[in-house]
Scaffold this motif. Structure first.
Motif, PDB file in Angstrom:
ATOM      1  N   PRO A 167      -9.957 -33.275 123.040  1.00 15.03           N
ATOM      2  CA  PRO A 167      -8.889 -32.493 123.683  1.00 15.03           C
ATOM      3  C   PRO A 167      -8.809 -31.053 123.199  1.00 15.03           C
ATOM      4  CG  PRO A 167      -8.072 -34.664 123.046  1.00 15.03           C
ATOM      5  CD  PRO A 167      -9.434 -34.539 122.449  1.00 15.03           C
ATOM      6  N   ILE A 168      -8.582 -30.156 124.142  1.00 17.97           N
ATOM      7  CA  ILE A 168      -8.296 -28.748 123.851  1.00 17.97           C
ATOM      8  C   ILE A 168      -6.951 -28.445 124.492  1.00 17.97           C
ATOM      9  CG2 ILE A 168      -9.046 -26.357 124.081  1.00 17.97           C
ATOM     10  CD1 ILE A 168     -11.876 -27.404 124.643  1.00 17.97           C
ATOM     11  N   SER A 169      -5.977 -28.109 123.685  1.00 20.42           N
ATOM     12  CA  SER A 169      -4.659 -27.796 124.227  1.00 20.42           C
ATOM     13  C   SER A 169      -4.658 -26.391 124.840  1.00 20.42           C
ATOM     14  CB  SER A 169      -3.594 -27.879 123.130  1.00 20.42           C
ATOM     15  OG  SER A 169      -3.492 -29.196 122.628  1.00 20.42           O
ATOM     16  N   ILE A 170      -3.897 -26.208 125.912  1.00 26.17           N
ATOM     17  CA  ILE A 170      -3.828 -24.918 126.581  1.00 26.17           C
ATOM     18  C   ILE A 170      -3.382 -23.816 125.617  1.00 26.17           C
ATOM     19  CG2 ILE A 170      -2.627 -23.593 128.364  1.00 26.17           C
ATOM     20  CD1 ILE A 170      -4.723 -25.475 129.472  1.00 26.17           C
ATOM     21  N   HIS A 171      -2.471 -24.171 124.696  1.00 23.54           N
ATOM     22  CA  HIS A 171      -1.952 -23.140 123.791  1.00 23.54           C
ATOM     23  C   HIS A 171      -3.050 -22.572 122.887  1.00 23.54           C
ATOM     24  CE1 HIS A 171      -1.852 -26.309 120.671  1.00 23.54           C
ATOM     25  NE2 HIS A 171      -1.743 -25.326 119.801  1.00 23.54           N
ATOM     26  N   GLU A 172      -4.139 -23.327 122.688  1.00 25.81           N
ATOM     27  CA  GLU A 172      -5.224 -22.828 121.851  1.00 25.81           C
ATOM     28  C   GLU A 172      -5.950 -21.668 122.518  1.00 25.81           C
ATOM     29  OE1 GLU A 172      -7.373 -25.878 119.309  1.00 25.81           O
ATOM     30  OE2 GLU A 172      -6.619 -27.148 120.932  1.00 25.81           O
ATOM     31  N   PHE A 173      -5.991 -21.668 123.861  1.00 25.30           N
ATOM     32  CA  PHE A 173      -6.574 -20.545 124.581  1.00 25.30           C
ATOM     33  C   PHE A 173      -5.752 -19.267 124.360  1.00 25.30           C
ATOM     34  CE2 PHE A 173      -8.766 -23.231 128.124  1.00 25.30           C
ATOM     35  CZ  PHE A 173      -9.807 -23.509 127.256  1.00 25.30           C
ATOM     36  N   LEU A 174      -4.476 -19.452 124.052  1.00 23.97           N
ATOM     37  CA  LEU A 174      -3.617 -18.287 123.871  1.00 23.97           C
ATOM     38  C   LEU A 174      -3.837 -17.600 122.525  1.00 23.97           C
ATOM     39  CD1 LEU A 174      -0.244 -19.637 125.324  1.00 23.97           C
ATOM     40  CD2 LEU A 174      -1.927 -18.179 126.455  1.00 23.97           C
ATOM     41  N   TYR A 175      -4.439 -18.324 121.555  1.00 21.75           N
ATOM     42  CA  TYR A 175      -4.589 -17.735 120.222  1.00 21.75           C
ATOM     43  C   TYR A 175      -5.430 -16.453 120.249  1.00 21.75           C
ATOM     44  CZ  TYR A 175      -5.179 -17.146 115.238  1.00 21.75           C
ATOM     45  OH  TYR A 175      -5.168 -16.614 113.975  1.00 21.75           O
ATOM     46  N   PRO A 176      -6.665 -16.488 120.768  1.00 18.14           N
ATOM     47  CA  PRO A 176      -7.445 -15.237 120.782  1.00 18.14           C
ATOM     48  C   PRO A 176      -6.793 -14.144 121.612  1.00 18.14           C
ATOM     49  CG  PRO A 176      -8.568 -16.978 122.015  1.00 18.14           C
ATOM     50  CD  PRO A 176      -7.441 -17.626 121.299  1.00 18.14           C
TER      51      PRO A 176
END
Length: 406
Positions: A167-176
């Motif tokens: 799983p990759i959470s959507i919020h992880e895309f927001l980090y960069p």
């Protein structure tokens, strides 16, 4: 403001880096700063997920200090807001998120420790919650519109997790994207980071361009391998040498690195290294033991003093080499005159758990006086005549019967 010539600055800046994106752009920025008398803004993002810094962190901090010494502005960003997302760099699963209070508290400790390398009087410290926390949801949508899912999946750790159906959470895309907004807000000229931060640094470069700002130069630094000689230095892996280690522990841990790492450590950690790699390699080949000792003294002296380094070396020779107890042991007194060995070790806080204490006993790493203890059920006798307890290689305790004092 007077700056050294561009060539001189470039030689210092590029040394020990992995990649500069790009050198031509950096040269132009340096030339412009000389003409205008304006220092470049050099940004380093600090992830406050852990409050303890180790020598791995020092590699990029030293590069930031070099920019300071050249006359440029060092900006240390404490990612208290982005820590609430959790940096997914190099992670095989979603990273735990911190509360705002935890992130801010860790950030204070980070700056205090980083000041052992940076000039705190010439360092600008910022918390990215000050601007990211003010963004409205519409702002986040506009920010997200500047990047595609396909671009995000070019990132190595995301790509691996996607292929393995982890799983990759959507919020992880927001980090960069959030880290990139730091560069947009600050309009910095250069951003530093480890090689594992390359993707994030490039996102910041892209976003600056999208927002009409001259894109930053990205400089990546090597990741320091830990004392185990295999994994990246990390406190959670137990292979770290931390800024706040005692001089004795710092010296001993540095000596524990494999000989194959001496040259790398010397190049990245020695403050007064001349850059002559061939000469260092020759010294290591001729006498690796003494070269490693010199490295250990150098490391301790940087975080404490030369006198502390000399005392740490003396302590190492006495305790580790000659297997003698330190001279300055304080007697710990108990009401009891004897105690089961595991109970005694836990009372002395020699090991973090009973299981660890039992394991170390069975490995022969515990000694009472001159006797090696290998029976986990052994009873240790002590009275008014103190007994020296050795736990592992470096821990010594002097215990005696009498009033309990701790």
């Amino acid at each position: 403001m007077h700056f050294p010539p561009v060539k001189e600055q470039l030689d210092i800046i590029v040394n020990n880096t992995v990649e500069v994106i790009s050198t031509d752009e950096l040269e132009k920025k340096l030339q412009k700063s000389i003409v205008t008398g304006t220092p470049l803004k050099i940004k380093l993002g600090a992830d406050p997920s852990r409050p303890d810094l180790h020598l791995g962190h020092s590699v990029v901090l030293r590069k930031l200090r070099e920019f300071q010494d050249l006359g440029h502005e060092a900006i240390l960003i404490i990612g208290d807001f982005t820590a609430m997302i959790g940096d997914p760099s190099g992670k095989s699963k979603t990273r735990p998120q911190l509360t705002a209070g935890e992130a801010r508290e860790n950030g204070k400790s980070y700056f205090e420790q980083a000041s052992k390398i940076l000039d705190p009087e010439k360092t600008t410290i910022c918390y990215n919650a000050d601007w990211l926390g003010k963004m409205q949801f519409a702002d986040v949508i506009r920010l997200a519109s500047h990047y595609t899912v396909a671009r995000m999946l070019e990132r190595d750790d995301f790509e691996k997790r996607y292929r393995s159906q982890t799983p990759i959470s959507i919020h992880e895309f927001l980090y960069p994207l959030a880290q990139g907004m730091d560069s947009v807000h600050l309009k910095n000229d250069v951003e530093l980071g480890g090689t594992d931060q390359k993707f994030n640094l490039l996102v910041g470069r892209d976003l600056q361009r999208e927002y009409g700002i001259e894109p930053q130069v990205c400089i990546t630094m090597p990741l320091l391998v830990g004392t185990d000689g295999t994994e990246k230095m990390s406190k959670s892996l137990g292979n770290a040498i931390c800024f706040n280690d005692t001089p004795e522990d710092m010296y001993g841990r540095t000596l524990s690195i494999p000989d194959t790492l001496i040259e790398k450590y010397w190049n990245l950690l020695a403050a007064h290294h001349s850059g002559n790699g061939a000469a260092i390699a020759e010294r290591i080949a001729a006498n690796p033991r003494e070269t490693k000792r010199e490295l250990a003294r150098e490391v301790v002296a940087q975080y404490y003093s030369a006198d502390d380094a000399a005392r740490a070396e003396e302590h190492f020779d006495r305790v580790i080499v000659n297997k003698q107890a330190p001279d300055d042991l304080v007697t710990v007194e108990f009401e009891e005159s004897s105690m089961p060995v595991v109970e005694l070790l836990m009372a002395l806080k020699a090991f973090p758990s009973k299981n660890e204490a039992r394991r170390m006993i069975q490995q022969g790493a515990v000694q009472a006086g001159e006797e090696k203890i290998t029976d986990i059920n052994a009873i240790i006798e002590f009275s008014d005549e103190p007994v020296i307890i050795r736990a592992g290689k470096r821990k010594f305790f002097k215990v005696a019967g009498g009033k309990k004092t701790f």
